[in-house]
Enzyme design. Sequence first.
Site, mmCIF file in Angstrom:
data_model
loop_
_atom_site.group_PDB
_atom_site.id
_atom_site.type_symbol
_atom_site.label_atom_id
_atom_site.label_comp_id
_atom_site.label_asym_id
_atom_site.label_seq_id
_atom_site.Cartn_x
_atom_site.Cartn_y
_atom_site.Cartn_z
ATOM 1 C CG ASP A 16 -2.243 0.830 0.854
ATOM 2 O OD1 ASP A 16 -2.166 1.673 -0.067
ATOM 3 O OD2 ASP A 16 -3.286 0.655 1.514
ATOM 4 C CD1 TRP A 17 1.170 6.943 0.244
ATOM 5 C CD2 TRP A 17 0.259 6.885 -1.804
ATOM 6 N NE1 TRP A 17 1.424 8.137 -0.361
ATOM 7 C CE2 TRP A 17 0.871 8.135 -1.626
ATOM 8 C CE3 TRP A 17 -0.380 6.621 -3.022
ATOM 9 C CZ2 TRP A 17 0.863 9.122 -2.602
ATOM 10 C CZ3 TRP A 17 -0.396 7.619 -3.985
ATOM 11 C CH2 TRP A 17 0.222 8.839 -3.783
#
Length: 751
Positions: free
Chosen positions: A273-274
């Site tokens: 994820d980011w």
Amino acid sequence: MIAGLSCVGPSLAQTPSRPEALLKKMTLDEKIGQLVQRAGGRSKALNSRLDDSELERVRAGGVGSYLHVAGAEPLAKLQKVAVEESRLGIPLLFSMDVVHGYRTIFPVPLAIAATWAPESEERAARVAADEATAAGLHWTFAPMIDIARDPRWGRIVEGAGEDPYLGARMAVAQVNGFQGGNTLRPGSLMATAKHFGAYGAAIGGRDYNSADLSERTLQEVYLPPFYAAARAGAGSFMAAFNDIAGVPTTANRELLRGTLRERWGWQGLLVSDWGAIGELLSHGVAADRAGAAVLSLDASVDMDMVGAVYAEDLKGAIAKDPARIKLLDEAVLRILRVKEQLGLFDRPMAYHDVAREARELLSPEHREAARAVARQSIVLLRNEGRVLPLNPDKLRSIAVIGALATDGRSALGSWKAQGREEEVVTLLKGITAAAPRTLRILSAPGADPRNVDLTGIPAAVKAAKSADVVVLMIGEDFDLSGESRSRSDLGLPPSQDELARRILDLGKPVVVVLANGRPLAIPLLADRATAILETWMLGTESGNAIADVLFGKYSPAGRLPAAFPRATGAVPFNYAANPTGRPADPDLAKDTVRYHDLPITPLYPFGHGLTYSEFRYSDLAQSTASVDPGGRIDISITVENTGGVASDEVVQLYCRDPVASVARPVLELRGFKRVDLGAGTRKRITFSLTPEQFAFWSPRGQWLIESGRIDFWIGASSADLRAKGSFEITKTHAGTAPAAALPTRVIVSSN
Ligand code: BGC
């Protein structure tokens, strides 16, 4: 590897020669470059970072993928640089969060789950993919298939709600819809099953928070949709931000490499994820970025979303231990393999047809599909005195009250991709378009959920007073649910509560049109509103769909994919709870599992939803009294529309294992079917089940099916069970898969 999974996702065994041949030619920097995903836009400004220095990076082979980019033409230019000007000509992967539409926005995922119609979910994902692939995109970060049992968690809006069986069906439908078939292929929009594995179990419903749950709950509740998505061939998975019992998922070797890849046999592209690789430092499991890179690579995270940890720190870590190059090579191969499967090596420009882009975006067919799915998503929670549907011929005036009735932005929900507010049919527009000219339409915003300004309420009360009926649209605006939008209070926002009280005090018929991204605690409305239509956030065609239902052109038949609590303090609440030693009993005199100050039932249960008609369930039959391992049982029922109005009905099958070596939930959904029934017509629905669907995660860490009785019920909701039966499983035997992930076959015949 689990039987039947050998062809899940891109399989190592079927490795095309091109990725391997390329790998041999790649320098260390080029290999690491493939693992790098960069944001092509600042915040939501698409493509804004694609300047000369960015192109230089692509030429040097330093980027594998971009997100926050779109557009057939701008991305064609970028792709050309990659394939024509970089040394090895490896194409880029272009990605975006295309969650419930690209330009034509469908209802938010929680709303589509309320259709209980996976075929509609698949259609929505297909339209989104048609538009997104026409706009140069290869890859979406959807579906989000996290089970959410705590509605305080703002991301409940992005998933299918509380139930793993419903969640698994919706997960598969989306993977198939996005990818255009049950494997990744040229022209697909690669799906991402996210956020693996227990992001939705964040303690207290606070986004990003730790999950701390039993292995059984993880396996039986949170993982089944992921297993189903893996089986459906999802090309990509995303690891969750949070930790499970102290192990951050991005570094969870046992879960990612062990369960997902080795036990489930899935070999697709796993993306972080980011910035999550860098966040391993904040989690306190890595001392520096190089350590974080090693943990993630070892766990088999292939691509680093935006964080630049692989880009900047992996090389040094490999220099320290050259054995790590093997892990790097595996990751590179997995990335090249999906590029190959998407057809990007052979036809790198296939996603950049400008004429197709112009044709696809917001086409009339797409709008029509969005309207159809939006209508199906609406749940009729209450309808006193059958005030709905409204008969416009018998009304002289109608007051449309509430700021949300003209709020196109909120109808789009938190992930709107390229959806545009000005293209939304708001409720006021929809009602105006549907109403006969003779009907006077008054409107007033009253109050906006975004603030506590109550100065518009007197004008709204005045408008309401002079109308025959009030349509009151209240609830949450788009920014109250979604990522990082957890709420400690599940009631209506204060201004909406006040507006509702003042309008209800008029004593007129009030139809509440509820807009929200999560189950809410709304005892006031449940008690005093004449009718409540749950409309979530329905997308571009929102107002048309709601008007279709208000005026009876369509009978609402959606069902809640998550229960509505009586109060915030009653969550988490789940119908599939274990019985306990003192089972819940409505008789408050006993000391049972309950609150002292609230009934132990939800305000609106899982699976609840009314229609404009009525249905009779009859003639329950079963094909056998006992089932052997490998066998099947067919359970049939006739459902007849006795209410005089054509309507869909969602027929639901629940089961219970009443005596097992571990306590089993009092009910578990194991089948459902949304059927359309003309007035006076009937259909026979047959659910076909296998013993594997009753496996549980045993204390020994394996799927186990125990011999003995299984009870089942068929009904219209988890609290409206109409027919009951039971059968025996003859032998105890080992299972192979999460029970809730396995689909029940459903056959509908028209006798
Ligand atoms: C979210 C993901 C999303 C990603 C890219 C993250 O903050 O958790 O769901 O796909 O951003 O936009």
